[in-house]
Scaffold this motif. Sequence first.
Motif, PDB file in Angstrom:
ATOM      1  N   VAL A  12      16.827  46.470  22.854  1.00 20.01           N
ATOM      2  CA  VAL A  12      15.863  47.017  23.063  1.00 20.01           C
ATOM      3  C   VAL A  12      14.994  47.416  21.764  1.00 20.01           C
ATOM      4  CG1 VAL A  12      15.110  49.217  23.955  1.00 20.01           C
ATOM      5  CG2 VAL A  12      16.954  48.070  24.971  1.00 20.01           C
ATOM      6  N   TRP A  13      15.616  47.430  20.582  1.00 21.16           N
ATOM      7  CA  TRP A  13      15.004  47.630  19.371  1.00 21.16           C
ATOM      8  C   TRP A  13      14.078  46.465  19.231  1.00 21.16           C
ATOM      9  CZ3 TRP A  13      12.977  51.088  16.420  1.00 21.16           C
ATOM     10  CH2 TRP A  13      12.800  50.927  14.927  1.00 21.16           C
ATOM     11  N   LYS A  14      14.632  45.296  19.250  1.00 17.26           N
ATOM     12  CA  LYS A  14      13.994  44.017  18.832  1.00 17.26           C
ATOM     13  C   LYS A  14      12.777  43.555  19.680  1.00 17.26           C
ATOM     14  CE  LYS A  14      18.195  41.850  16.800  1.00 17.26           C
ATOM     15  NZ  LYS A  14      19.068  40.965  16.965  1.00 17.26           N
ATOM     16  N   ASP A  64      12.004  56.943  29.952  1.00 17.11           N
ATOM     17  CA  ASP A  64      11.483  55.676  29.175  1.00 17.11           C
ATOM     18  C   ASP A  64      12.845  55.036  28.758  1.00 17.11           C
ATOM     19  OD1 ASP A  64       9.749  54.211  27.638  1.00 17.11           O
ATOM     20  OD2 ASP A  64      10.901  54.777  25.870  1.00 17.11           O
ATOM     21  N   PHE A  65      13.923  55.845  28.484  1.00 19.41           N
ATOM     22  CA  PHE A  65      15.094  55.355  28.047  1.00 19.41           C
ATOM     23  C   PHE A  65      15.635  54.387  29.345  1.00 19.41           C
ATOM     24  CE2 PHE A  65      19.792  55.392  27.742  1.00 19.41           C
ATOM     25  CZ  PHE A  65      19.977  55.074  26.389  1.00 19.41           C
ATOM     26  N   SER A  73      21.462  56.095  35.841  1.00 18.09           N
ATOM     27  CA  SER A  73      21.810  57.586  35.356  1.00 18.09           C
ATOM     28  C   SER A  73      23.116  58.237  36.128  1.00 18.09           C
ATOM     29  CB  SER A  73      20.504  58.628  35.770  1.00 18.09           C
ATOM     30  OG  SER A  73      20.458  58.626  37.118  1.00 18.09           O
ATOM     31  N   SER A  74      23.327  57.358  37.294  1.00 18.86           N
ATOM     32  CA  SER A  74      24.579  57.805  37.991  1.00 18.86           C
ATOM     33  C   SER A  74      25.614  57.200  37.225  1.00 18.86           C
ATOM     34  CB  SER A  74      24.456  56.880  39.525  1.00 18.86           C
ATOM     35  OG  SER A  74      24.491  55.547  39.234  1.00 18.86           O
ATOM     36  N   LYS A  88      24.799  54.596  20.263  1.00 14.00           N
ATOM     37  CA  LYS A  88      24.383  53.122  20.020  1.00 14.00           C
ATOM     38  C   LYS A  88      23.123  52.720  20.712  1.00 14.00           C
ATOM     39  CE  LYS A  88      29.518  52.568  19.226  1.00 14.00           C
ATOM     40  NZ  LYS A  88      30.578  52.139  19.756  1.00 14.00           N
ATOM     41  N   VAL A  89      22.807  53.184  21.607  1.00 10.61           N
ATOM     42  CA  VAL A  89      21.590  52.711  22.100  1.00 10.61           C
ATOM     43  C   VAL A  89      20.453  53.715  21.933  1.00 10.61           C
ATOM     44  CG1 VAL A  89      20.486  51.871  24.173  1.00 10.61           C
ATOM     45  CG2 VAL A  89      22.860  51.715  24.175  1.00 10.61           C
ATOM     46  N   GLY A  90      20.662  54.826  22.293  1.00  9.60           N
ATOM     47  CA  GLY A  90      19.282  55.771  22.131  1.00  9.60           C
ATOM     48  C   GLY A  90      18.715  56.117  20.859  1.00  9.60           C
ATOM     49  N   PHE A  91      19.906  56.387  19.900  1.00  9.53           N
ATOM     50  CA  PHE A  91      19.207  56.584  18.363  1.00  9.53           C
ATOM     51  C   PHE A  91      18.715  55.120  17.803  1.00  9.53           C
ATOM     52  CE2 PHE A  91      21.501  60.744  18.474  1.00  9.53           C
ATOM     53  CZ  PHE A  91      20.708  61.453  17.464  1.00  9.53           C
ATOM     54  N   LYS A  92      19.218  53.899  18.297  1.00  8.73           N
ATOM     55  CA  LYS A  92      18.892  52.906  17.614  1.00  8.73           C
ATOM     56  C   LYS A  92      17.566  52.553  18.209  1.00  8.73           C
ATOM     57  CE  LYS A  92      19.034  48.823  15.494  1.00  8.73           C
ATOM     58  NZ  LYS A  92      19.196  48.637  14.403  1.00  8.73           N
ATOM     59  N   MET A  93      17.489  52.850  19.496  1.00  7.13           N
ATOM     60  CA  MET A  93      16.055  52.318  20.053  1.00  7.13           C
ATOM     61  C   MET A  93      15.049  53.159  19.708  1.00  7.13           C
ATOM     62  SD  MET A  93      15.631  52.574  24.344  1.00  7.13           S
ATOM     63  CE  MET A  93      14.166  53.166  25.074  1.00  7.13           C
ATOM     64  N   TYR A  94      15.249  54.566  19.336  1.00  3.12           N
ATOM     65  CA  TYR A  94      14.127  55.302  19.023  1.00  3.12           C
ATOM     66  C   TYR A  94      14.113  55.589  17.675  1.00  3.12           C
ATOM     67  CZ  TYR A  94      13.459  56.284  23.906  1.00  3.12           C
ATOM     68  OH  TYR A  94      13.207  55.870  25.236  1.00  3.12           O
ATOM     69  N   LEU A  95      14.971  55.403  16.775  1.00  3.30           N
ATOM     70  CA  LEU A  95      14.936  55.859  15.370  1.00  3.30           C
ATOM     71  C   LEU A  95      15.462  54.758  14.536  1.00  3.30           C
ATOM     72  CD1 LEU A  95      16.177  59.539  15.301  1.00  3.30           C
ATOM     73  CD2 LEU A  95      13.742  58.602  15.141  1.00  3.30           C
TER      74      LEU A  95
END
Length: 188
Positions: A12-14, A64-65, A73-74, A88-95
């Motif tokens: 997602v970051w890339k 958005d995430f 979300s389930s 591993k996903v959220g922090f990487k994706m946004y920061l």
Amino acid sequence: MSKNFRAIGEDVWKTKIERINLEFFVFTYGSLVVQLIKDYEDYSSVNAQLDKIGYNMGTRLIDDFLARTQLKSSNCRDFKTVMEIVAKVGFKMYLNVVPNILNIDSTNCTLSLPENPFSENVELPLEAISNGLWYSNVYCGILRGALEEVQLDVTVSFLSDVLRGDETTEIKIVLNKILDELVPVSED
């Protein structure tokens, strides 16, 4: 599964998602904190406002995430799994930062940030530190708001912050309860 979450975060970051310049965001955030200090003149009120701002951001960021990662979300019912996804996903994706997950069990977790983008070019005055300012308290609100949207009622607080002279920046997340999804009352 753990490596899979890290790969999702990297992928997602890339991607070519629209991003703002992190330095611009960090300086804007710093200006916001300074203005809150001027407006409230009480550091506990500033902390509360940063948490409130973060909470509102978190309730919106989760949509958005979920859309960008295609995660459901389930699937966010197991606290340990959710915290892995957040780190591993959220922090990487946004920061573009991946916190270390410490002391995790079914209701508690500590995230240790190897670097905090909000602490770049920031030095807190001793008065702010001694009076309890948590400069990056917006993280607590973001986490609380986002997790509440996936039906997890949590308490989030800072344990330590390099800006306050600590060796690490650590955030504690405690699961209070799993919320029941509200089903609209039938009009029949």
